[in-house]
Scaffold this motif. Structure first.
Motif, PDB file in Angstrom:
ATOM      1  N   GLU A   1       0.768  -1.119  -0.005  1.00 31.75           N
ATOM      2  CA  GLU A   1       0.034   0.095  -0.128  1.00 31.75           C
ATOM      3  C   GLU A   1       0.704   1.539  -0.078  1.00 31.75           C
ATOM      4  N   LEU A   2       1.859   1.508   0.909  1.00 31.64           N
ATOM      5  CA  LEU A   2       2.770   2.548   1.071  1.00 31.64           C
ATOM      6  C   LEU A   2       3.519   2.699  -0.415  1.00 31.64           C
ATOM      7  N   PHE A   3       4.104   1.744  -0.940  1.00 32.70           N
ATOM      8  CA  PHE A   3       4.826   1.998  -2.085  1.00 32.70           C
ATOM      9  C   PHE A   3       4.275   1.891  -3.263  1.00 32.70           C
ATOM     10  N   GLY A   4       3.050   1.761  -3.371  1.00 36.16           N
ATOM     11  CA  GLY A   4       2.013   1.683  -4.320  1.00 36.16           C
ATOM     12  C   GLY A   4       1.953   3.023  -5.174  1.00 36.16           C
ATOM     13  N   GLY A   5       2.880   4.107  -4.748  1.00 37.85           N
ATOM     14  CA  GLY A   5       2.591   5.462  -5.183  1.00 37.85           C
ATOM     15  C   GLY A   5       2.030   6.101  -4.227  1.00 37.85           C
ATOM     16  N   GLY A   6       1.868   7.629  -4.134  1.00 33.88           N
ATOM     17  CA  GLY A   6       1.197   8.212  -3.377  1.00 33.88           C
ATOM     18  C   GLY A   6       1.789   8.975  -2.154  1.00 33.88           C
ATOM     19  N   VAL A   7       1.418   9.497  -1.191  1.00 29.66           N
ATOM     20  CA  VAL A   7       1.802  10.322  -0.440  1.00 29.66           C
ATOM     21  C   VAL A   7       3.354   9.669   0.369  1.00 29.66           C
ATOM     22  N   VAL A   8       3.234   8.468   0.925  1.00 28.70           N
ATOM     23  CA  VAL A   8       4.503   7.973   1.325  1.00 28.70           C
ATOM     24  C   VAL A   8       5.658   7.621   0.350  1.00 28.70           C
ATOM     25  N   THR A   9       5.304   7.046  -0.892  1.00 25.67           N
ATOM     26  CA  THR A   9       6.237   6.804  -1.744  1.00 25.67           C
ATOM     27  C   THR A   9       7.009   8.051  -2.108  1.00 25.67           C
ATOM     28  N   ARG A  10       6.317   9.147  -2.308  1.00 27.19           N
ATOM     29  CA  ARG A  10       6.624  10.620  -2.746  1.00 27.19           C
ATOM     30  C   ARG A  10       7.649  11.014  -1.529  1.00 27.19           C
ATOM     31  N   ALA A  11       7.278  10.933  -0.346  1.00 30.73           N
ATOM     32  CA  ALA A  11       8.121  11.728   0.619  1.00 30.73           C
ATOM     33  C   ALA A  11       9.250  10.769   0.814  1.00 30.73           C
ATOM     34  N   VAL A  12       9.088   9.417   0.736  1.00 27.91           N
ATOM     35  CA  VAL A  12      10.659   8.575   0.860  1.00 27.91           C
ATOM     36  C   VAL A  12      11.568   9.204  -0.309  1.00 27.91           C
ATOM     37  N   LEU A  13      11.111   9.434  -1.544  1.00 24.53           N
ATOM     38  CA  LEU A  13      11.907   9.965  -2.582  1.00 24.53           C
ATOM     39  C   LEU A  13      12.379  11.196  -2.266  1.00 24.53           C
ATOM     40  N   VAL A  14      11.483  11.999  -1.688  1.00 29.79           N
ATOM     41  CA  VAL A  14      12.057  13.399  -1.180  1.00 29.79           C
ATOM     42  C   VAL A  14      13.233  13.209  -0.077  1.00 29.79           C
ATOM     43  N   SER A  15      12.950  12.323   0.908  1.00 23.90           N
ATOM     44  CA  SER A  15      13.869  12.500   1.846  1.00 23.90           C
ATOM     45  C   SER A  15      15.117  11.835   1.394  1.00 23.90           C
ATOM     46  N   THR A  16      15.008  10.685   0.334  1.00 23.38           N
ATOM     47  CA  THR A  16      16.237   9.899   0.056  1.00 23.38           C
ATOM     48  C   THR A  16      17.048  11.058  -0.879  1.00 23.38           C
ATOM     49  N   GLY A  17      16.478  11.837  -1.779  1.00 23.01           N
ATOM     50  CA  GLY A  17      17.005  12.783  -2.449  1.00 23.01           C
ATOM     51  C   GLY A  17      17.768  13.825  -1.561  1.00 23.01           C
ATOM     52  N   VAL A  18      17.232  14.508  -0.638  1.00 23.56           N
ATOM     53  CA  VAL A  18      17.731  15.360   0.200  1.00 23.56           C
ATOM     54  C   VAL A  18      18.933  14.980   0.967  1.00 23.56           C
ATOM     55  N   THR A  19      18.785  13.577   1.589  1.00 19.88           N
ATOM     56  CA  THR A  19      19.864  12.872   2.313  1.00 19.88           C
ATOM     57  C   THR A  19      20.924  12.655   1.463  1.00 19.88           C
ATOM     58  N   VAL A  20      20.894  12.107   0.150  1.00 21.29           N
ATOM     59  CA  VAL A  20      22.062  11.861  -0.606  1.00 21.29           C
ATOM     60  C   VAL A  20      22.974  12.971  -1.021  1.00 21.29           C
ATOM     61  N   VAL A  21      22.036  13.943  -1.764  1.00 24.73           N
ATOM     62  CA  VAL A  21      22.524  15.288  -2.124  1.00 24.73           C
ATOM     63  C   VAL A  21      23.224  16.144  -0.770  1.00 24.73           C
ATOM     64  N   GLY A  22      22.448  16.181   0.209  1.00 20.93           N
ATOM     65  CA  GLY A  22      22.683  16.995   1.363  1.00 20.93           C
ATOM     66  C   GLY A  22      24.257  16.366   1.926  1.00 20.93           C
ATOM     67  N   THR A  23      24.241  14.819   2.064  1.00 22.52           N
ATOM     68  CA  THR A  23      25.223  14.354   2.789  1.00 22.52           C
ATOM     69  C   THR A  23      26.582  14.724   1.912  1.00 22.52           C
ATOM     70  N   ALA A  24      26.451  14.356   0.486  1.00 20.31           N
ATOM     71  CA  ALA A  24      27.427  14.686  -0.302  1.00 20.31           C
ATOM     72  C   ALA A  24      28.164  15.977  -0.216  1.00 20.31           C
ATOM     73  N   LEU A  25      27.391  17.036  -0.230  1.00 20.29           N
ATOM     74  CA  LEU A  25      27.826  18.451  -0.162  1.00 20.29           C
ATOM     75  C   LEU A  25      28.484  18.530   1.255  1.00 20.29           C
ATOM     76  N   SER A  26      27.826  18.252   2.095  1.00 24.39           N
ATOM     77  CA  SER A  26      28.183  18.406   3.673  1.00 24.39           C
ATOM     78  C   SER A  26      29.742  17.772   3.551  1.00 24.39           C
TER      79      SER A  26
END
Lengths: 299, 328
Positions: free
Chosen positions: A68-93
């Motif tokens: 249900e969670l990963f079938g698209g929708g709110v949580v899927t999107r939030a996971v993508l956002v958090s992952t992106g911010v974490t990867v880019v942020g950690t590399a930059l930091s």
């Protein structure tokens, strides 16, 4: 197993029992809530209803909640956002911190003291929430993912830890490279970094966890809820109990009280927020005990 | 590194001829720049971010002395002197927030602070290295969970629909709503802090314990000192500098009780018990647009924190300890 030194008295049965009980209770207090949450997230709706809430003993299991969670929708999107911010942020930091830590690791270099002082001074005071908010708004970063990265990109604490580690590298090694005509960038990349894998891993974990867990900056700076990171979703759907799937009623249990619907899904959101931390943690944990951090804190 | 400092590179020596005589033992600026420009270039990006997101906002605190409006900006907004601070000091909600903050700090000083010390001593006494590493791994872990996660976990265990209530109901008792009880709030937040961070807090004490010379214990044991006397006369004195250091840091941080934890639970418990200074600033400013007023409250908190750190350090120096920065 380390053996008991000769001079130490034999432990009493009572003392040993007490110690075992206390340590077991401590470990259980840490692990049991996680166990219950993970188990409930993996249980079918029927198992949850039968348990009357959280499932403590494994019954009927399913991955429905995760589907249900990963079938698209709110949580899927939030996971993508958090992952992106974490990867880019950690590399930059990491890049910024490593560069600055090395740049400040040689006492006597130009502007060494004033620049270091700029970083150290941040330990004594923080600018305050309102002016920080205003500068982010002034820069037009409201509702931009960069607002979750740039304000926290360089942590003075991590920088000082890293710098202390670099300064412990024997000077002769670096000096000989310099005499051979290597540039500082080259020395950092070829000599210093390969010697600093442990500290880099630990600092990287600190940054990554910071970005993954970032909550309050998102509350302040991200108004558009389609851009919310996972922690805000966690708050809205788990802590505040909003329903992820609309039009579902509370389930009545045999004991005669209403059960929040989709408990398994709620627990699954917790697990999704938890898993990255649990996955990276064991790889980095051994460095804690190797004294990377401790040495730096003491020095 | 010491070698390099004492003997500057050859070009530094030659280029200094003819220009202003350099300070003894230090090549002139231009030669040092040529030597160090790469180091500077490496440091600049981080410094830039620091200036933009730390020092510029710090200066932005001047709006505490203005009647700031976003449309007029800092240059266009009228100056009002200490008006916002007078308003602050006559605001009962501010005093509630301040009282709650100080109470929580004091409470946690008694009921949180000693726990990592005790836990470290306990862990240190575990003989098996593997078992000790395992327990350390488990107790450090929650430090890396977010506050949202920790509060959500506590809710699942202690909340109205949580495991405790579920068990009580099934046993035929009335559930106890710990998560929304204002009287229990201070105990609840302390328990959460202990769960999340007490394990992590042992790290520094474990390091200090490892640094204690074992021959002290051996000599004491040979002289007939019992386990407890050794704890009292060797272990605790060995931990003293670290304990004092952390006490100072905590005192300097007295007005910081952690923002997110309170922000998340304020609504469930009510402002009377759960409002702390940070949440006060947030609700009064970002919710109502009283920018200058919020900045004044933030500045007040920052200044008090600064004074506390300086005073605590003075006290530490008087005790003959190092403190967080050295006596200059």
């Amino acid at each position: 197993m380390t053996t008991r030194p000769v001079w130490q008295e034999r432990p009493t049965v009572f003392g040993l029992t007490l110690k075992t009980v206390v340590l077991t209770l401590i470990v259980l207090a840490m692990v049991y809530p996680l166990y219950v949450v993970v188990l409930t997230s993996l249980s079918t709706a029927r198992a949850v209803t039968e348990a009357g809430g959280l499932v403590t003993l494994p019954g009927e299991l399913s991955l429905d909640a995760y589907r249900e969670l990963f079938g698209g929708g709110v949580v899927t999107r939030a996971v993508l956002v958090s992952t992106g911010v974490t990867v880019v942020g950690t590399a930059l930091s990491l890049a910024l911190t490593i560069l600055a830590a090395y740049g400040l690791s040689r006492p006597g270099s130009v502007l060494h003291r004033p620049l270091l002082f700029l970083f150290l001074l941040t330990f004594l005071f923080t600018p305050g929430m309102i002016p920080s908010y205003l500068i982010v708004r002034e820069l037009g970063l409201i509702d931009s993912y960069w607002s979750l990265i740039l304000p926290t990109a360089v942590s003075a604490f991590n920088l000082v830890v890293m710098r202390a580690f670099f300064m412990n590298i024997p000077g002769e090694v670096l000096d000989s490279a310099r005499i051979d005509g290597a540039s500082d960038f080259r020395i950092l990349w070829r000599i210093v970094l390969p010697m600093s894998k442990g500290v880099t891993a630990v600092i990287g974990l600190f940054y990554a966890v910071g970005y993954w867990n970032a909550f309050f900056n998102a509350v302040l700076y991200i108004n558009d809820n389609t851009k919310w990171p996972l922690q805000l979703i966690l708050r809205q759907y788990v802590q505040q109990g909003m329903n992820l799937v609309p039009n579902q009623r509370a389930v009545d249990t045999a004991a005669g009280y209403a059960l929040p619907p989709n408990l398994a899904i709620k627990m699954a959101i917790i697990v999704v927020a938890l898993v990255p931390v649990l996955l990276i943690y064991p790889f980095v944990q051994r460095h804690f005990t190797k004294g990377v951090i401790i040495g730096a804190v003491k020095g | 590194m010491a070698v390099l400092r004492k003997s500057p590179p050859a070009d530094a020596l030659t280029s200094s001829a003819g220009t202003r005589p350099p300070k003894p033992g230090r090549p002139p600026l231009r030669a040092r720049l040529r030597r160090d420009w790469q180091l500077l270039a490496m440091t600049i990006p981080a410094v830039g971010l620091l200036v933009v997101f730390h020092y510029v906002p710090t200066l932005g605190n001047v709006i505490a002395f203005q009647d700031y409006s976003p449309y007029d900006g800092i240059t266009g907004s009228p100056w009002v002197g200490l008006y916002n601070f007078q308003w602050l000091l006559s605001d009962p909600e501010f005093w509630t927030a301040l009282r709650n903050t100080v109470t929580i700090t004091a409470f946690q000083l008694v009921f949180y602070f000693p726990i990592p010390i005790a836990l470290a001593v306990l862990l240190d006494s575990v003989m098996s290295r593997r078992l000790r590493l395992f327990i350390q791994g488990v107790v450090y872990m929650p430090h890396f969970f977010s506050w949202v996660l920790v509060v959500a976990l506590f809710q699942q265990i202690l909340g109205g629909a949580g495991l405790l209530a579920q068990t009580l109901r099934q046993a035929g008792h009335e559930p106890w709503h710990v998560m929304t009880d204002p009287d229990a709030f201070i105990v609840l937040v302390t328990a959460q802090s202990v769960w999340k961070d007490a394990g992590w807090g042992t790290i520094i004490f474990l390091a200090a314990l490892a640094a204690i010379n074992t021959s002290l214990y051996e000599a004491a044991a040979v002289d007939g000192a019992s386990r407890w006397r050794r704890l009292w006369h060797i272990t605790l004195p060995g931990l003293r500098p670290v304990i004092l250091l952390l006490l100072i840091l905590r005192l300097g941080d007295a007005l910081n009780v952690g923002f997110e934890q309170f922000f998340l639970q304020r609504d469930a418990v009510g402002a009377e018990a759960a409002e702390v200074l940070d949440t006060f600033v947030y609700w009064r400013t970002l919710m109502t647009g009283a920018w200058s007023y919020g900045a004044a409250a933030g500045l007040f908190k920052g200044l008090v924190g600064l004074i506390l750190i300086v005073v605590a350090n003075k006290v530490a120096h008087r005790f003959g300890e190092q403190g967080i920065y050295k006596r200059s």
